[in-house]
Write an enzyme that holds these catalytic residues in place. Structure first.
Site, mmCIF file in Angstrom:
data_model
loop_
_atom_site.group_PDB
_atom_site.id
_atom_site.type_symbol
_atom_site.label_atom_id
_atom_site.label_comp_id
_atom_site.label_asym_id
_atom_site.label_seq_id
_atom_site.Cartn_x
_atom_site.Cartn_y
_atom_site.Cartn_z
ATOM 1 N N TYR A 32 -49.383 -13.071 -28.733
ATOM 2 C CA TYR A 32 -49.164 -12.164 -28.602
ATOM 3 C C TYR A 32 -48.216 -10.742 -27.512
ATOM 4 C CZ TYR A 32 -52.400 -10.119 -25.352
ATOM 5 O OH TYR A 32 -52.750 -9.317 -24.242
ATOM 6 N N LYS A 145 -49.039 -15.211 -22.457
ATOM 7 C CA LYS A 145 -49.431 -13.869 -23.445
ATOM 8 C C LYS A 145 -50.676 -15.102 -24.490
ATOM 9 C CE LYS A 145 -48.467 -8.815 -23.664
ATOM 10 N NZ LYS A 145 -49.532 -9.067 -22.903
ATOM 11 N N GLU A 177 -53.857 -9.281 -10.352
ATOM 12 C CA GLU A 177 -53.534 -8.586 -10.737
ATOM 13 C C GLU A 177 -54.955 -7.257 -11.965
ATOM 14 O OE1 GLU A 177 -51.290 -9.613 -14.770
ATOM 15 O OE2 GLU A 177 -52.565 -11.262 -14.737
ATOM 16 N N LEU A 201 -49.318 -12.174 -15.188
ATOM 17 C CA LEU A 201 -48.759 -12.409 -16.430
ATOM 18 C C LEU A 201 -47.243 -11.560 -15.898
ATOM 19 C CD1 LEU A 201 -48.646 -12.217 -19.932
ATOM 20 C CD2 LEU A 201 -49.149 -9.184 -19.603
#
Length: 278
Positions: A32, A145, A177, A201
């Site tokens: 996505y 992702k 993260e 990411l």
């Protein structure tokens, strides 16, 4: 108005649309993207589509539309919504087929929503957020992702239940993260952030902030950062498409300084950057 797109047509955002045998629904088998729209223009569209193509390739997923077709659907959705400040979410799954772990011989499915963007107040940005540290239990390919976000969801919920705003993933005492964001620190005027490895990411806003820092001659270091350094930094903030740049005011029981000269400078630079882009 808010609008959706599924199976080659625009539909009402509340219309039931998902078949039971949808691999995104049953396996999280898909990828996505989330794009912020400013004044009717999707920011960093090419960068988001680049990452989409990379994520799809990594999971051996053939996109159902050409890049220009996806671009056209996004722009048409923004136009139909009449929203100037919007959030475009779209995902591509491996399609509709009876449940089986092996890949089915069916076409991938594209779906999208265009909704009103969340706007954060100046007061919220001045206050900032509190974060907790959480052992990273996700898979090893977080640069993809992927729709598989259960560890992120559970960690975010744990943070909320413990009175924090966000959880920051840590592996062997090194910061990675947040559940839906990248993380930055400032120490002695230098900007630090974990490197873009497979374990985080590769955020679009993350890259934009690094570009802004270099343009404004703010020293940058992408390196492994342990939790002691994190807790003793001068400033810290998170970045994402939806939140842009948000200061961190506390890391568990460690309260950070209220003065945030580098964070404020970068946020101003980021605002100027997207205003020029749109």
């Amino acid at each position: 108005m808010e609008i959706a797109y599924y199976q080659n047509k625009f539909i009402d955002v509340d219309s039931p649309a998902l078949p039971i045998d949808e691999r995104g629904h049953q396996f999280g088998d898909g990828v996505y993207e989330y794009i912020r729209v400013y004044d009717g223009t999707p920011l960093f569209l090419d960068e988001h589509l680049d990452r989409l193509e990379k994520s799809a390739a990594e999971i051996k997923l053939t996109l159902p539309y050409r890049r220009d077709e996806i671009t056209g659907i996004i722009y048409e959705g923004i136009k139909r919504s009449s929203l100037k400040e919007a959030a475009v979410y779209f995902q591509i799954t491996r399609g509709i087929a009876p449940r089986n772990h092996s890949f089915p011989n069916v076409k991938a499915v594209f779906s999208m929503t265009v909704k009103k963007a969340t706007i954060f107040t100046d007061e919220a940005r001045t206050k900032g957020i509190s974060v907790m540290l959480r052992q990273d239990e996700r898979w090893a390919n977080c640069f993809i992702k992927s729709l598989n976000l259960l560890p992120n969801v559970l960690s975010k919920q744990e943070a909320i239940e413990k009175g924090y705003d966000e959880a920051i993933f840590v592996h062997e005492d090194f910061v990675r993260e947040g559940t839906s964001c990248n993380v930055f620190m400032v120490k002695d005027g230098t900007l630090y952030t974990p490197p873009a490895t497979r374990h985080i990411l590769h955020g679009i806003t993350r890259k934009a902030v690094l570009d802004c820092a270099r343009e404004y001659n703010i020293p940058v270091r992408e390196q492994a950062i342990n939790t002691t350094f994190f807790k003793n930094c001068d400033e810290a903030f998170i970045t994402s498409t939806s939140i842009e740049i948000m200061p961190i005011y506390s890391i568990e029981d460690q309260i950070l300084p209220k003065e945030r000269p580098v964070t404020e400078r970068l946020y101003s630079a980021y605002q100027n950057f997207y205003k020029q882009e749109v």
